[in-house]
Motif scaffolding. Structure first.
Motif, PDB file in Angstrom:
ATOM      1  N   ILE A 108       0.846  -1.196   0.000  1.00  0.00           N
ATOM      2  CA  ILE A 108       0.000   0.000   0.000  1.00  0.00           C
ATOM      3  C   ILE A 108       0.879   1.243   0.000  1.00  0.00           C
ATOM      4  O   ILE A 108       0.648   2.180  -0.753  1.00  0.00           O
ATOM      5  N   GLY A 109       1.922   1.234   0.840  1.00  0.00           N
ATOM      6  CA  GLY A 109       2.843   2.372   0.889  1.00  0.00           C
ATOM      7  C   GLY A 109       3.489   2.629  -0.449  1.00  0.00           C
ATOM      8  O   GLY A 109       3.604   3.769  -0.888  1.00  0.00           O
ATOM      9  N   CYS A 110       3.927   1.576  -1.134  1.00  0.00           N
ATOM     10  CA  CYS A 110       4.559   1.728  -2.444  1.00  0.00           C
ATOM     11  C   CYS A 110       3.573   2.290  -3.459  1.00  0.00           C
ATOM     12  O   CYS A 110       3.918   3.156  -4.252  1.00  0.00           O
TER      13      CYS A 110
ATOM     14  N   GLN B  11       9.768   1.403  15.789  1.00  0.00           N
ATOM     15  CA  GLN B  11       8.423   1.599  15.253  1.00  0.00           C
ATOM     16  C   GLN B  11       8.352   2.880  14.420  1.00  0.00           C
ATOM     17  O   GLN B  11       7.790   2.876  13.327  1.00  0.00           O
ATOM     18  N   GLN B  12       8.910   3.986  14.919  1.00  0.00           N
ATOM     19  CA  GLN B  12       8.869   5.255  14.189  1.00  0.00           C
ATOM     20  C   GLN B  12       9.610   5.152  12.854  1.00  0.00           C
ATOM     21  O   GLN B  12       9.107   5.580  11.816  1.00  0.00           O
ATOM     22  N   VAL B  13      10.827   4.604  12.897  1.00  0.00           N
ATOM     23  CA  VAL B  13      11.620   4.478  11.676  1.00  0.00           C
ATOM     24  C   VAL B  13      10.924   3.530  10.701  1.00  0.00           C
ATOM     25  O   VAL B  13      10.824   3.822   9.506  1.00  0.00           O
ATOM     26  N   GLY B  14      10.412   2.414  11.205  1.00  0.00           N
ATOM     27  CA  GLY B  14       9.709   1.466  10.353  1.00  0.00           C
ATOM     28  C   GLY B  14       8.523   2.098   9.658  1.00  0.00           C
ATOM     29  O   GLY B  14       8.312   1.896   8.452  1.00  0.00           O
ATOM     30  N   GLU B  15       7.733   2.872  10.386  1.00  0.00           N
ATOM     31  CA  GLU B  15       6.561   3.523   9.795  1.00  0.00           C
ATOM     32  C   GLU B  15       6.984   4.522   8.721  1.00  0.00           C
ATOM     33  O   GLU B  15       6.393   4.565   7.635  1.00  0.00           O
ATOM     34  N   ALA B  16       7.996   5.328   8.997  1.00  0.00           N
ATOM     35  CA  ALA B  16       8.471   6.301   8.009  1.00  0.00           C
ATOM     36  C   ALA B  16       8.948   5.589   6.738  1.00  0.00           C
ATOM     37  O   ALA B  16       8.585   5.974   5.627  1.00  0.00           O
ATOM     38  N   LEU B  17       9.739   4.551   6.915  1.00  0.00           N
ATOM     39  CA  LEU B  17      10.283   3.841   5.758  1.00  0.00           C
ATOM     40  C   LEU B  17       9.209   3.083   4.993  1.00  0.00           C
ATOM     41  O   LEU B  17       9.274   2.976   3.767  1.00  0.00           O
ATOM     42  N   ARG B  18       8.210   2.577   5.691  1.00  0.00           N
ATOM     43  CA  ARG B  18       7.098   1.915   5.001  1.00  0.00           C
ATOM     44  C   ARG B  18       6.354   2.919   4.120  1.00  0.00           C
ATOM     45  O   ARG B  18       6.033   2.627   2.969  1.00  0.00           O
TER      46      ARG B  18
ATOM     47  N   VAL C 269      12.925  -2.335   4.820  1.00  0.00           N
ATOM     48  CA  VAL C 269      13.438  -3.696   4.689  1.00  0.00           C
ATOM     49  C   VAL C 269      13.579  -4.279   6.091  1.00  0.00           C
ATOM     50  O   VAL C 269      13.787  -3.550   7.056  1.00  0.00           O
ATOM     51  N   ASP C 270      13.440  -5.599   6.202  1.00  0.00           N
ATOM     52  CA  ASP C 270      13.578  -6.249   7.504  1.00  0.00           C
ATOM     53  C   ASP C 270      15.032  -6.339   7.963  1.00  0.00           C
ATOM     54  O   ASP C 270      15.320  -6.242   9.140  1.00  0.00           O
ATOM     55  N   ASP C 271      15.938  -6.528   7.016  1.00  0.00           N
ATOM     56  CA  ASP C 271      17.355  -6.712   7.316  1.00  0.00           C
ATOM     57  C   ASP C 271      18.137  -5.485   6.865  1.00  0.00           C
ATOM     58  O   ASP C 271      18.144  -5.165   5.669  1.00  0.00           O
ATOM     59  N   PRO C 272      18.809  -4.777   7.785  1.00  0.00           N
ATOM     60  CA  PRO C 272      19.561  -3.581   7.389  1.00  0.00           C
ATOM     61  C   PRO C 272      20.535  -3.831   6.240  1.00  0.00           C
ATOM     62  O   PRO C 272      20.714  -2.964   5.373  1.00  0.00           O
ATOM     63  N   GLY C 273      21.140  -5.000   6.182  1.00  0.00           N
ATOM     64  CA  GLY C 273      22.083  -5.299   5.121  1.00  0.00           C
ATOM     65  C   GLY C 273      21.455  -5.385   3.745  1.00  0.00           C
ATOM     66  O   GLY C 273      22.142  -5.348   2.726  1.00  0.00           O
TER      67      GLY C 273
END
Length: 192
Positions: A6-8, A134-141, A147-151
């Motif tokens: 949805i975000g994309c 949670q904040q960073v995840g929401e912004a990035l979504r 992504v789940d894995d930083p690498g």
């Protein structure tokens, strides 16, 4: 449809919108405000920021993800952003913001980001953001960069001009001079 999808879709719709004929306010600016408002993060000085209101509204912006411990693509992307910073000169900050959002908020605290920014020679107007997971995840979504894995983070930069509604997704590890030219093209866009 998952939240990431949805975000994309919403981000793609926001980025593809062209300028409205209402005297300069763009549909993209309105869409970005609606879609990105209320995303609270922290900058490298530990200050709370609202991603849209404090960093994006009324200017051009380049947004990308990174993490301070990255030894793969991040150094190349940061070198490119240093070149953008140099080309922007005194436009950096008032007209154009560089926004680097960590994908590893557990390790990339404000103090760690401040040291990283200092090492890069980042000037005012280049902002490094973190927050709770949670904040960073929401912004990035919402930005379509989660992504789940930083690498496994994306090497994509999103460049937008809120005055004209021009938005581009740019492969951040492409030839540095080409990336700088694409970003400057977005920042210099007049909408004509």
């Amino acid at each position: 449809m998952g939240l990431h999808r949805i975000g994309c879709v919403l981000l793609a719709a926001m980025l593809s919108t062209t300028a409205a004929a209402d005297g300069g306010t763009t549909a993209a600016a309105r869409g970005a405000e609606i879609y990105l408002r209320g995303l609270a993060l922290q900058d490298q000085d530990g200050r709370p920021v609202d991603l849209y209101r404090d960093l994006i509204a009324g200017r051009s912006v380049v947004i990308h993800t990174f993490f301070a411990g990255c030894g793969d693509s991040c150094p190349a992307m940061m070198a490119t952003l240093r070149a953008v910073q140099e080309r922007l000169g005194n436009r950096l900050g008032p007209e154009v913001r560089l926004v680097s959002i960590t994908i590893d908020p557990v390790h990339d605290t404000p103090a760690a980001l401040k040291a990283y920014a200092r090492k890069l020679g980042a000037q005012p107007g280049w902002v490094f953001l973190t927050g709770s997971e949670q904040q960073v995840g929401e912004a990035l979504r919402r930005l379509g960069l989660f992504v789940d894995d930083p690498g496994a983070h994306m090497d994509t930069m999103v460049a937008g001009n809120m005055r004209t509604g021009l938005w581009k997704k740019i492969h951040g590890t492409a030839a540095g001079a080409r990336v700088v030219d694409l970003i400057m093209g977005v920042a210099d866009d007049t909408g004509h």
